[in-house]
Design an enzyme around this catalytic site. Structure first.
Site, PDB file in Angstrom:
ATOM      1  N   GLY A 193     -55.975   8.838  54.389  1.00 42.45           N
ATOM      2  CA  GLY A 193     -56.871   8.771  55.551  1.00 42.45           C
ATOM      3  C   GLY A 193     -57.990   7.746  55.370  1.00 42.45           C
ATOM      4  N   ASN A 216     -50.715   6.889  50.471  1.00 45.13           N
ATOM      5  CA  ASN A 216     -49.975   7.515  49.363  1.00 45.13           C
ATOM      6  C   ASN A 216     -49.308   8.836  49.756  1.00 45.13           C
ATOM      7  OD1 ASN A 216     -52.379   8.901  49.717  1.00 45.13           O
ATOM      8  ND2 ASN A 216     -52.597   9.416  47.566  1.00 45.13           N
ATOM      9  N   GLU A 217     -49.189   9.105  51.066  1.00 44.38           N
ATOM     10  CA  GLU A 217     -48.727  10.420  51.525  1.00 44.38           C
ATOM     11  C   GLU A 217     -47.439  10.875  50.860  1.00 44.38           C
ATOM     12  OE1 GLU A 217     -50.248   8.282  53.360  1.00 44.38           O
ATOM     13  OE2 GLU A 217     -51.618   9.294  54.732  1.00 44.38           O
ATOM     14  N   LEU A 273     -57.918  12.623  54.249  1.00 42.07           N
ATOM     15  CA  LEU A 273     -58.111  13.906  54.920  1.00 42.07           C
ATOM     16  C   LEU A 273     -58.497  14.975  53.909  1.00 42.07           C
ATOM     17  CD1 LEU A 273     -55.126  13.899  57.424  1.00 42.07           C
ATOM     18  CD2 LEU A 273     -57.330  12.737  57.539  1.00 42.07           C
TER      19      LEU A 273
END
Ligand SMILES: CC/C=C\C/C=C\C/C=C\C/C=C/C(=O)SCCNC(=O)CCNC(=O)[C@H](O)C(C)(C)COP(=O)(O)OP(=O)(O)OC[C@H]1O[C@@H](n2cnc3c(N)ncnc32)[C@H](O)[C@@H]1OP(=O)(O)O
Length: 292
Positions: free
Chosen positions: A145, A168-169, A100
């Site tokens: 994303g 990997n958020e 994103l």
């Protein structure tokens, strides 16, 4: 690989727009302005009917509202044209998609933030439940994303060994939403998903292959496209309706989650991402990327 003009015309509003503008401007000026590059390109092969859909937003194909919107229109166009299959890839030599666009989430006005998330939701749903076979030809890094787009396809071929993929958020201090989790769990199973997501781990292509996060590893993009075409070709003799209904049945949890929770999911996103602490974290992360 040939572009089918009729298909492109109905698929890309941008293509019609630029053709219209340039031909009318030619009457008035010597030098027509260069039309803007589409954020997503689509080439449909005449013989196989398979579309190669290429993300084209340099430098890193970060997913912003216009790109997602274009991708969604293309997927809808492919549905309308009863596509035989879609291969999703990137015009970059090193990045499939950086996920994103963090700029869409940083200090953004609420209406823009909300439009961004709802576009992401609907684009994802269009891809995840598409009736035609889908393959991600992952020719570069695919964090967050970028990994989600890959997971939403039915098959993943990745160029290796140097590129990496993963959700990997948590490393960024944000949380992968439930539908990201469902996509990862569809592919990896519960335990590996928990391990991967709680650590926010990125996997090299060989690690991803071992784990089953990707299905095949190749050495370049051309090979990735060839492998993707082979995967799609095996469905040539499968009745499309039976295939579509089976895919929907297998993917029912994710589809139902999104259909039933679009508004709650948007609210969760807005609540989380507008927190001061999260905004500060995104700002610091963006600064660290720019400092590199
Ligand atoms: C219950 C929960 C409910 C709701 C959840 C709520 C919130 C959760 C929300 C969403 C989930 C988030 C999903 C995401 O996808 S977040 C994005 C995560 N992406 C990353 O961490 C990747 C970051 N980028 C990189 O690691 C590298 O750029 C990459 C390896 C992809 C490529 O490296 P390379 O060396 O080739 O390029 P760079 O020099 O790093 O970058 C060039 C240029 O691009 C800018 N950039 C990179 N990535 C992004 C991005 N994702 N968004 C915006 N901009 C990005 C980078 O800053 C450079 O800019 P500049 O210096 O100005 O040229």
């Amino acid at each position: 690989m040939a572009v089918v003009f009729r298909t492109c015309k109905s698929l890309s509003k941008n293509a019609i727009f630029t053709r219209g503008i340039s031909s009318s401007l030619r009457l008035h000026s010597q030098k027509p302005p260069t039309p803007p590059e589409p954020l997503v390109n689509v080439d449909v092969d005449d013989k196989s009917g398979v579309a190669v859909v290429t993300l084209n937003r340099p430098p890193v194909n970060s997913l912003n509202t216009p790109l997602l919107s274009e991708l969604k229109n293309i997927i809808k166009g492919l549905e309308d044209n009863k596509s035989r299959g879609m291969i999703l890839t990137s015009s970059s030599e090193t990045v499939f998609s950086a996920g994103l666009d963090l700029m869409e989430m940083y200090n953004a006005p609420k209406d823009k933030l909300s439009a961004f998330w709802t576009t992401l939701q609907s684009t994802w749903l269009a891809l995840y439940r598409s009736s035609f076979p889908t393959v991600a030809a992952i020719n570069g890094h695919a964090p967050a994303g970028g990994c989600l787009l890959s997971l939403s396809c039915e098959y993943r071929v990745m160029v290796g060994p140097k590129f990496s993929i993963g959700l990997n958020e948590t490393q960024l201090g944000i949380v992968a939403p439930p539908w990201f989790v469902i996509c990862m769990r569809d592919v990896l199973g519960h335990r590996q998903t928990e391990m991967a997501l709680t650590s926010g781990r990125m996997f090299s292509a060989p690690e991803a292959l071992k784990l089953g996060l990707i299905d095949a590893m190749v050495t370049n993009k051309a090979e990735a496209i060839t492998e993707a075409q082979k995967f799609i070709a095996q469905f040539a003799k499968i009745p499309p309706l039976a295939r579509k209904l089976t895919k929907e049945s297998v993917r029912q949890e994710g589809i139902k989650y999104m259909e039933d929770n679009m508004i709650d999911d948007l609210q969760m996103f807005m609540d989380l991402v507008t927190q001061e602490k999260i905004q500060k974290g995104i700002g610091l992360y963006l600064a660290s990327l720019k400092k590199k």
